[in-house]
Design an enzyme around this catalytic site. Structure first.
Site, PDB file in Angstrom:
ATOM      1  CB  THR A  63      -1.197  -0.394   0.840  1.00 23.35           C
ATOM      2  OG1 THR A  63      -1.490  -1.592   0.811  1.00 23.35           O
ATOM      3  CG2 THR A  63      -1.485   0.897   1.368  1.00 23.35           C
ATOM      4  CB  ILE A  70      -2.145  14.000   1.498  1.00 24.65           C
ATOM      5  CG1 ILE A  70      -2.695  14.150   0.678  1.00 24.65           C
ATOM      6  CG2 ILE A  70      -2.384  15.566   2.035  1.00 24.65           C
ATOM      7  CD1 ILE A  70      -2.570  15.258  -0.877  1.00 24.65           C
ATOM      8  CG  HIS A  72      -2.901  13.325   5.853  1.00 30.52           C
ATOM      9  ND1 HIS A  72      -4.539  14.199   5.213  1.00 30.52           N
ATOM     10  CD2 HIS A  72      -3.510  12.273   5.786  1.00 30.52           C
ATOM     11  CE1 HIS A  72      -4.357  12.997   3.955  1.00 30.52           C
ATOM     12  NE2 HIS A  72      -4.174  11.835   4.412  1.00 30.52           N
ATOM     13  CB  VAL A 195       6.341 -14.258   8.592  1.00 36.80           C
ATOM     14  CG1 VAL A 195       5.866 -15.210   9.142  1.00 36.80           C
ATOM     15  CG2 VAL A 195       8.028 -13.747   8.831  1.00 36.80           C
ATOM     16  CE  LYS A 276      -7.280  11.140   5.502  1.00 36.48           C
ATOM     17  NZ  LYS A 276      -7.797  12.224   6.614  1.00 36.48           N
ATOM     18  CB  CYS A 426      13.815   8.572 -18.125  1.00 36.28           C
ATOM     19  SG  CYS A 426      12.201   8.689 -17.686  1.00 36.28           S
ATOM     20  CB  CYS A 428       8.383  11.601 -19.769  1.00 34.83           C
ATOM     21  SG  CYS A 428       8.452  10.556 -21.371  1.00 34.83           S
ATOM     22  CB  CYS A 463       6.853   7.569 -23.516  1.00 32.87           C
ATOM     23  SG  CYS A 463       8.162   6.904 -22.414  1.00 32.87           S
ATOM     24  CB  CYS A 468      13.540   5.322 -21.382  1.00 32.61           C
ATOM     25  SG  CYS A 468      12.077   5.436 -20.010  1.00 32.61           S
TER      26      CYS A 468
HETATM   27  C1  LIG Z   1      -5.932   5.160  -2.246  1.00 32.11           C
HETATM   28  C2  LIG Z   1      -5.400   5.544  -0.597  1.00 32.11           C
HETATM   29  C3  LIG Z   1      -4.472   6.913  -0.100  1.00 32.11           C
HETATM   30  C4  LIG Z   1      -4.530   7.054   0.517  1.00 32.11           C
HETATM   31  N1  LIG Z   1      -3.431   8.332   0.777  1.00 32.11           N
HETATM   32  C5  LIG Z   1      -2.377   8.463   2.246  1.00 32.11           C
HETATM   33  C6  LIG Z   1      -2.068   9.584   2.609  1.00 32.11           C
HETATM   34  O1  LIG Z   1      -2.988  10.362   1.361  1.00 32.11           O
HETATM   35  N2  LIG Z   1      -1.416  10.175   3.231  1.00 32.11           N
HETATM   36  C7  LIG Z   1      -1.144   9.144   4.183  1.00 32.11           C
HETATM   37  O2  LIG Z   1      -0.432   9.453   5.114  1.00 32.11           O
HETATM   38  N3  LIG Z   1      -1.346   8.031   3.888  1.00 32.11           N
HETATM   39  C8  LIG Z   1      -1.949   7.167   2.880  1.00 32.11           C
HETATM   40  N4  LIG Z   1      -3.235   6.533   2.442  1.00 32.11           N
HETATM   41  C9  LIG Z   1      -2.398   5.242   3.713  1.00 32.11           C
HETATM   42  C10 LIG Z   1      -1.335   4.708   3.650  1.00 32.11           C
HETATM   43  O3  LIG Z   1      -0.393   4.455   1.865  1.00 32.11           O
HETATM   44  C11 LIG Z   1      -0.877   3.688   3.970  1.00 32.11           C
HETATM   45  O4  LIG Z   1      -1.659   3.355   5.835  1.00 32.11           O
HETATM   46  C12 LIG Z   1       0.089   3.327   4.305  1.00 32.11           C
HETATM   47  O5  LIG Z   1       1.099   2.764   2.870  1.00 32.11           O
HETATM   48  C13 LIG Z   1       0.080   1.870   5.220  1.00 32.11           C
HETATM   49  O6  LIG Z   1       2.107   1.285   4.707  1.00 32.11           O
HETATM   50  P1  LIG Z   1       2.313   0.225   5.737  1.00 32.11           P
HETATM   51  O7  LIG Z   1       3.681  -0.365   5.809  1.00 32.11           O
HETATM   52  O8  LIG Z   1       1.261  -0.178   7.194  1.00 32.11           O
HETATM   53  O9  LIG Z   1       1.783  -1.538   4.988  1.00 32.11           O
HETATM   54  P2  LIG Z   1       2.040  -1.677   3.745  1.00 32.11           P
HETATM   55  O10 LIG Z   1       2.879  -0.889   2.877  1.00 32.11           O
HETATM   56  O11 LIG Z   1       0.793  -2.589   2.887  1.00 32.11           O
HETATM   57  O12 LIG Z   1       3.263  -2.428   3.594  1.00 32.11           O
HETATM   58  C14 LIG Z   1       2.759  -4.216   4.853  1.00 32.11           C
HETATM   59  C15 LIG Z   1       4.055  -5.098   3.753  1.00 32.11           C
HETATM   60  O13 LIG Z   1       4.248  -6.438   4.468  1.00 32.11           O
HETATM   61  C16 LIG Z   1       4.415  -7.559   3.378  1.00 32.11           C
HETATM   62  N5  LIG Z   1       3.625  -8.278   3.709  1.00 32.11           N
HETATM   63  C17 LIG Z   1       2.505  -8.324   4.365  1.00 32.11           C
HETATM   64  N6  LIG Z   1       2.652 -10.034   3.947  1.00 32.11           N
HETATM   65  C18 LIG Z   1       4.333 -10.168   5.030  1.00 32.11           C
HETATM   66  C19 LIG Z   1       4.914 -11.626   5.526  1.00 32.11           C
HETATM   67  N7  LIG Z   1       3.831 -12.939   5.837  1.00 32.11           N
HETATM   68  N8  LIG Z   1       6.491 -11.590   5.898  1.00 32.11           N
HETATM   69  C20 LIG Z   1       6.352 -10.548   5.475  1.00 32.11           C
HETATM   70  N9  LIG Z   1       6.605  -9.157   5.354  1.00 32.11           N
HETATM   71  C21 LIG Z   1       4.720  -9.479   4.280  1.00 32.11           C
HETATM   72  C22 LIG Z   1       4.041  -6.276   2.372  1.00 32.11           C
HETATM   73  O14 LIG Z   1       4.683  -7.247   1.131  1.00 32.11           O
HETATM   74  C23 LIG Z   1       4.185  -5.227   2.466  1.00 32.11           C
HETATM   75  O15 LIG Z   1       5.341  -4.891   1.508  1.00 32.11           O
HETATM   76  C24 LIG Z   1      -3.543   6.464   1.667  1.00 32.11           C
HETATM   77  C25 LIG Z   1      -3.607   4.511   1.499  1.00 32.11           C
HETATM   78  C26 LIG Z   1      -4.696   4.274  -0.346  1.00 32.11           C
HETATM   79  C27 LIG Z   1      -4.755   2.444  -0.112  1.00 32.11           C
END
Ligand SMILES: Cc1cc2nc3c(=O)[nH]c(=O)nc-3n(C[C@H](O)[C@H](O)[C@H](O)COP(=O)(O)OP(=O)(O)OC[C@H]3O[C@@H](n4cnc5c(N)ncnc54)[C@H](O)[C@@H]3O)c2cc1C
Length: 494
Positions: A63, A70, A72, A195, A276, A426, A428, A463, A468
């Site tokens: 994610t 943003i 926030h 894991v 939001k 690249c 662009c 592009c 590229c």
């Molecule tokens: C459409 C959208 C818009 C958003 N806009 C904003 C914004 O504007 N500002 C903001 O602050 N936040 C925003 N967010 C929220 C933000 O992107 C997330 O809260 C954040 O990226 C979460 O990070 P994370 O590390 O918890 O999850 P992730 O980035 O999903 O990382 C989790 C990781 O765990 C790994 N994993 C999963 N299972 C296992 C396993 N069994 N063993 C080992 N590794 C594993 C995955 O491969 C992954 O890399 C937005 C989210 C979305 C979807």
């Protein structure tokens, strides 16, 4: 002396893919998204043996790479929630850290626009709630003031709330910067290491957890679950079932850089219970982004865009900034929020088990990442993890990929020192050969085209790599000891 491809590949296998996994670690962090990487970085400041286990082949590919980016203020968070507290703190921490770490950040401010009487009436209430969360700088604007600030806004806006401290942040550099700083300060990064199972030995082995991955079983005294969309699955491996993640899909449209002059601020809607809402915002790469949608889906891999989602975005975008829809679309992308049945983050400490769950980090985790890390490490200390600060902590500065600061192709000094920074690959996004090679040779190196894209912006432009990608693939293959086929995902690794 430069490493040749084969030496480089050996180094990667030794350092990144297979760190020393035999001796028990003090802490294992599961998941190298922005949250897990921030936690690993925070732990790296202490004399603690830490491993960061990531299922994917790179940092920040979940994610964390597909959001609205943003920074926030938390002005619209529900007062009294953990999310409200950590977003406020995270805004301050990441806002202060980004400039020195080379993370692109632009404090453009946001305008929360009311399009009807009901929304107009809600604005003072939103400002009051913002003050309750600790954010007191929101100001009401008349329609005339709003149009003076955003002349391209569609007709019918009734007024706005100005939130001057909302900013744009780079979603790609942030997790990479955290992971790089963690690795530079001694954290072992194990990529391609999902894991799959957990076994916990009880006394006399003092709850030593054995985390099984396809390559090795990693032993750790404490475990932090930061697995994003899969945090519920890991939580169940530890015997808990406090929440279930239901991915909330968000589709976004990126408009060409020629659209950038249309907008000065982030233009936000009045938020709904589910999300939001759809915003229009500049990006740190000089584009305009429209989105995201919010739709609960069953599949944690449902990152395809949909005709209905994009049509809904175009309809909303046309109302917000009509001229935007005349501009060309560069790309669409989709992110999945780790939404749960609860309205707040699901961070729980299990001291007797030496386990921390960091789940339900839905729409604000990029902003809150450093505060979540601080909170989790305090909790680990309370749970008995001895924390002694290291005498030395090595800071890193990431290569700038944002538009607000000079890029390598603009630096005569850099080009004089290394002519590869004058060779654009690249066109662009104006990414040079020097940047791509640096990305492949970085502490946490790019090993795929997507890895190069997130570290340099190559292939990200109008592009989309049509011109590229062959050159980028060749450079990546030669520098990383892979075949071009492997880099393109159509053959086997050398
Ligand atoms: C459409 C959208 C818009 C958003 N806009 C904003 C914004 O504007 N500002 C903001 O602050 N936040 C925003 N967010 C929220 C933000 O992107 C997330 O809260 C954040 O990226 C979460 O990070 P994370 O590390 O918890 O999850 P992730 O980035 O999903 O990382 C989790 C990781 O765990 C790994 N994993 C999963 N299972 C296992 C396993 N069994 N063993 C080992 N590794 C594993 C995955 O491969 C992954 O890399 C937005 C989210 C979305 C979807």
């Amino acid at each position: 002396m430069r490493e040749c491809g084969a030496e480089f590949a050996t180094r990667i296998r030794q350092i990144i893919r297979m760190p020393e996994l035999s001796a028990p670690y003090d802490v294992a962090v599961i998941g190298a998204g922005v949250v897990g990487s921030a936690i690993a970085r925070e732990l790296a400041q202490y004399r603690v043996r830490c491993v960061l286990l990531e299922a994917a082949g790179d940092v920040g590919t979940g994610t964390s790479k597909a959001n609205t980016a943003i920074l926030h203020t938390g002005f619209d968070a529900k007062p009294g929630t953990l999310e409200a507290r950590l977003v406020r703190r995270g805004h301050a921490l990441l806002g202060a850290h980004a400039p020195s770490a080379g993370i692109p950040l632009e404090r453009v401010g946001a305008l929360l626009v009311a399009w009807d009487d009901e929304q107009l009436a809600a604005l003072p209430h939103i400002a009051d709630r913002a003050a309750q969360t600790g954010y007191a700088a929101a100001r009401l604007l008349s329609a005339a003031d709003l149009y003076a600030r955003e002349p391209q806004l569609g007709p019918g806006a009734r007024g706005a709330l100005s939130v001057p401290d909302e900013g744009l942040i780079c979603p790609f550099t942030t997790p990479l910067a955290f992971a790089t700083e963690a690795v530079v300060n001694g954290v072992a990064l194990a990529l391609d290491s999902p894991v799959e199972a957990v076994q916990t030995a009880s006394a006399p082995l003092q709850h030593l957890h054995a985390l099984r991955t396809p390559h090795a079983t990693v032993q750790a005294r404490y475990v932090v679950n930061a697995a994003g969309l899969y945090a519920d699955a890991i939580d169940r491996l530890f015997g808990h079932a406090a929440f279930t993640v239901t991915p909330r899909r968000g589709e976004l449209i990126v408009f060409d850089k020629l659209a950038r002059p249309l907008l000065r601020h982030i233009v936000l809607p009045v938020p709904t219970r589910l999300s939001k809402g759809v915003l229009v915002s500049p990006t740190v790469f000089g584009n305009i982004v429209l989105g995201p949608t919010a739709e609960d889906v069953a599949d944690k891999r449902a990152t395809a865009s949909t005709a209905a989602g994009l049509a809904a975005l175009c309809e909303k975008g046309h109302r917000i900034v009509p001229a935007l829809l005349d501009e060309e679309v560069t790309a669409v992308y989709v992110g999945l929020r780790a939404a749960t049945e609860h309205a707040d983050y699901q961070i729980s400490f299990h001291p007797a088990q030496r386990y921390v769950c960091v789940g339900g980090i839905r729409s604000t985790g990029l902003t809150a990442s450093m505060a979540i890390a601080e909170y989790v490490v305090e909790g680990l200390a309370d749970a008995g993890l001895p924390l002694e600060r290291k005498d030395e902590f090595h800071s890193v500065r990431m290569p700038n990929i944002g538009d607000a600061a000079p890029r390598p192709y603009q630096s005569a000094e850099l080009i004089a020192a290394n002519p590869d920074y004058g060779r654009i690959v690249c066109h662009c996004e104006r990414v040079t050969r020097g940047e791509i090679l640096a990305a492949v040779r970085a502490t946490v190196p790019a090993r795929s085209l997507d890895g190069v894209r997130r570290r340099t912006r190559a292939l990200l432009g109008r592009c989309q790599g049509f011109y590229c990608s062959a050159s980028v693939a060749r450079l990546l293959a030669d520098a990383s000891g892979q075949t071009v086929e492997a880099v393109l995902g159509v053959g086997e690794t050398r």
